[in-house]
Design a protein around this motif. Structure first.
Motif, PDB file in Angstrom:
ATOM      1  N   ASN A  19       0.038 -16.804  24.480  1.00 53.33           N
ATOM      2  CA  ASN A  19       0.234 -15.504  25.131  1.00 53.33           C
ATOM      3  C   ASN A  19       1.284 -15.624  26.234  1.00 53.33           C
ATOM      4  OD1 ASN A  19      -3.343 -15.166  25.113  1.00 53.33           O
ATOM      5  ND2 ASN A  19      -1.943 -14.207  23.676  1.00 53.33           N
ATOM      6  N   TYR A  20       1.210 -16.723  26.976  1.00 46.45           N
ATOM      7  CA  TYR A  20       2.135 -16.894  28.094  1.00 46.45           C
ATOM      8  C   TYR A  20       3.572 -17.081  27.601  1.00 46.45           C
ATOM      9  CZ  TYR A  20       4.590 -18.718  32.098  1.00 46.45           C
ATOM     10  OH  TYR A  20       5.527 -18.893  33.079  1.00 46.45           O
ATOM     11  N   GLN A  26       8.121 -13.658  29.143  1.00 50.51           N
ATOM     12  CA  GLN A  26       9.242 -12.722  28.927  1.00 50.51           C
ATOM     13  C   GLN A  26       9.078 -11.485  29.804  1.00 50.51           C
ATOM     14  OE1 GLN A  26      11.105 -14.339  26.962  1.00 50.51           O
ATOM     15  NE2 GLN A  26       9.488 -15.676  26.169  1.00 50.51           N
ATOM     16  N   TRP A  27       7.834 -11.049  29.938  1.00 44.12           N
ATOM     17  CA  TRP A  27       7.593  -9.844  30.745  1.00 44.12           C
ATOM     18  C   TRP A  27       8.162 -10.035  32.141  1.00 44.12           C
ATOM     19  CZ3 TRP A  27       1.722  -8.236  30.202  1.00 44.12           C
ATOM     20  CH2 TRP A  27       1.408  -8.056  28.850  1.00 44.12           C
ATOM     21  N   GLY A 184       9.501 -19.837  20.866  1.00 38.41           N
ATOM     22  CA  GLY A 184       8.236 -19.572  21.541  1.00 38.41           C
ATOM     23  C   GLY A 184       7.533 -18.316  21.092  1.00 38.41           C
ATOM     24  N   ALA A 185       8.135 -17.579  20.138  1.00 35.44           N
ATOM     25  CA  ALA A 185       7.479 -16.357  19.665  1.00 35.44           C
ATOM     26  C   ALA A 185       6.230 -16.675  18.870  1.00 35.44           C
ATOM     27  CB  ALA A 185       8.432 -15.528  18.828  1.00 35.44           C
ATOM     28  N   LYS A 186       6.142 -17.928  18.420  1.00 40.15           N
ATOM     29  CA  LYS A 186       4.926 -18.331  17.713  1.00 40.15           C
ATOM     30  C   LYS A 186       4.565 -19.753  18.123  1.00 40.15           C
ATOM     31  CE  LYS A 186       2.685 -18.114  13.256  1.00 40.15           C
ATOM     32  NZ  LYS A 186       2.876 -18.492  11.856  1.00 40.15           N
ATOM     33  N   ILE A 187       3.731 -19.858  19.139  1.00 44.17           N
ATOM     34  CA  ILE A 187       3.222 -21.166  19.544  1.00 44.17           C
ATOM     35  C   ILE A 187       2.099 -21.524  18.582  1.00 44.17           C
ATOM     36  CG2 ILE A 187       2.022 -22.418  21.405  1.00 44.17           C
ATOM     37  CD1 ILE A 187       5.007 -21.840  21.956  1.00 44.17           C
ATOM     38  N   GLN A 188       2.168 -22.765  18.067  1.00 41.04           N
ATOM     39  CA  GLN A 188       1.200 -23.158  17.040  1.00 41.04           C
ATOM     40  C   GLN A 188      -0.020 -23.832  17.660  1.00 41.04           C
ATOM     41  OE1 GLN A 188       2.341 -21.391  14.930  1.00 41.04           O
ATOM     42  NE2 GLN A 188       3.520 -22.445  13.359  1.00 41.04           N
ATOM     43  N   ASP A 189      -1.076 -23.871  16.884  1.00 41.53           N
ATOM     44  CA  ASP A 189      -2.312 -24.529  17.289  1.00 41.53           C
ATOM     45  C   ASP A 189      -2.071 -26.043  17.388  1.00 41.53           C
ATOM     46  OD1 ASP A 189      -5.509 -23.827  17.148  1.00 41.53           O
ATOM     47  OD2 ASP A 189      -5.046 -25.881  16.539  1.00 41.53           O
ATOM     48  N   LEU A 190      -2.578 -26.662  18.458  1.00 42.91           N
ATOM     49  CA  LEU A 190      -2.310 -28.094  18.646  1.00 42.91           C
ATOM     50  C   LEU A 190      -2.990 -28.956  17.586  1.00 42.91           C
ATOM     51  CD1 LEU A 190      -2.727 -28.254  22.537  1.00 42.91           C
ATOM     52  CD2 LEU A 190      -0.576 -28.301  21.260  1.00 42.91           C
ATOM     53  N   TRP A 209      -6.011 -22.996  27.308  1.00 40.27           N
ATOM     54  CA  TRP A 209      -6.339 -21.761  28.031  1.00 40.27           C
ATOM     55  C   TRP A 209      -5.761 -21.834  29.433  1.00 40.27           C
ATOM     56  CZ3 TRP A 209      -8.163 -18.226  24.859  1.00 40.27           C
ATOM     57  CH2 TRP A 209      -8.878 -18.622  23.736  1.00 40.27           C
ATOM     58  N   LEU A 210      -5.168 -20.737  29.877  1.00 41.15           N
ATOM     59  CA  LEU A 210      -4.498 -20.760  31.184  1.00 41.15           C
ATOM     60  C   LEU A 210      -5.478 -20.977  32.329  1.00 41.15           C
ATOM     61  CD1 LEU A 210      -1.905 -17.845  30.802  1.00 41.15           C
ATOM     62  CD2 LEU A 210      -1.602 -20.283  30.324  1.00 41.15           C
TER      63      LEU A 210
END
Ligand code: TYM
Length: 335
Positions: A19-20, A26-27, A184-190, A209-210
């Protein structure tokens, strides 16, 4: 200045690195050049029936994370979706413009409803993309910064906007564009670099998680699944080396360094060094982020005030747009 808008669901107790990197970061950058509206999509979360107390708590936590990331409420409008009733109102109008088959083709709906079965799937989940279209069209948004997984929903929004303008006249709504970043538009699962990072991939084990304990985040990074090829080369190549490319993308996002420079530094040294240093970089990013988020969460009255002010500013934009659309649709104005 052109207007942009985006939102996130407060479905979990914390946002994650995907999400980040895909959106929130980007926001923050975009608020310099655009009139930005950022909201917590609490109505969207209702599609999965959250516990009421948990939803309230997560809504505040989500807003606090926007602020901790650098969303500046003196420049951008920060609000909660349910505080602006026009979202649900325009959502209904757009549902009446959407084909049943068209909505049935949304891949997120197909995936989620396949898991939940037809009795477990709510009509709300089916109508979700039309509520999202309403979020966007309600503010005459020019641009919508999101991650790759929202592309299809944005295309539906554009189709609906064009259809509405054809039926009810040009200028009824503004047709928005997508803003999807390249890296970074699609960060994958580690744990599973072929799936996007999300709670449902690998039971959450491959998610950072942040708001989690940074030690746990470091452990998740060090335990990331990497690509078992013979060379152990460190280079950015998402097709051949999805695991390493994902780590490089995260590394770049949390440090601001170029991907190529990071790859060059670790190439030939093996994956272990990369993971150890990335774990450290993620901790260095998370610790101050969490401190800032905690400051906002420790003063809920102040946070609620920021959100109330945002709702006022959002409604000032939304109300006349909804009035315009109501009028074009032929709804009789209240005398
Ligand atoms: P949501 O809450 O699932 O995700 C919030 C944002 O994070 C992005 N994202 C990712 N980016 C990169 N890698 C990942 N692994 C990853 N996972 C999530 C999403 O693309 C999104 O930008 N329907 C939306 C919320 C929404 C919305 C809107 C967005 C409601 N109305 C209007 C924009 C405009 C959603 O469920 O996002």
């Amino acid at each position: 200045r052109p207007r942009i808008l985006s939102g996130m669901q407060p479905t979990d107790g914390s946002l994650h690195l995907g999400n980040y990197i895909g959106a929130l970061r980007q926001w923050v950058a975009l608020q310099e050049d655009f009139d930005a509206l950022y909201f917590v999509a609490d109505l969207h979360s209702l599609t999965v029936n959250p516990d009421p107390a948990a939803l309230r708590e997560r809504t505040r936590r989500t807003a606090a994370q926007y602020l901790a990331a650098g969303v500046d409420p003196s420049r951008s409008v920060l609000f909660v979706q349910s505080h602006v009733p026009e979202h649900a109102q325009l959502g209904w109008l757009l549902q009446c413009q959407t084909g049943f088959g068209e909505a049935s083709r949304m891949t997120q709906f197909k995936d989620k409803s396949a898991k939940q079965g037809s009795e477990g799937t709510t009509v709300g989940l089916f109508a979700y993309p039309m509520l999202m279209a309403a979020d966007i069209l309600l503010y005459d948004s020019a641009l919508v910064p999101v991650g790759e997984d929202q592309r299809q929903h944005l295309e539906l929004t554009r189709d609906l906007a064009e259809r509405v303008n054809t039926r009810f006249g040009d200028g009824t709504v503004v047709v928005p564009g997508a803003h999807i970043v390249k890296a970074g538009a699609k960060i994958q699962d580690l744990q599973n670099p072929s799936a996007k990072m999300s709670k449902s991939s690998s039971g959450g084990k491959g998610v950072v998680w942040l708001l989690e304990d940074p030690k746990k985040a470091a452990k998740a990074i060090k335990g990331a699944v990497t690509d078992a090829d013979e060379t152990y080369a460190v280079r950015y190549d998402p097709a051949a080396k999805p695991g390493i490319s994902n780590l490089l993308t995260i590394f770049s996002a949390v440090t601001g360094r170029e991907i190529d420079a990071i790859a060059a530094e670790y190439d030939g040294r093996g994956y272990g060094y990369l993971k150890v240093d990335l774990a450290e970089a993620v901790v260095a990013f998370l610790a101050p982020f969490q401190e800032r988020a905690t400051t906002y969460l420790d003063d809920p009255a102040q946070l609620d005030k920021v959100l109330a002010d945002g709702a006022d500013r959002a409604r000032e934009i939304a109300a006349p747009v909804l009035e315009r659309v109501y009028e074009r649709f032929g709804l009789l104005p209240l005398a």
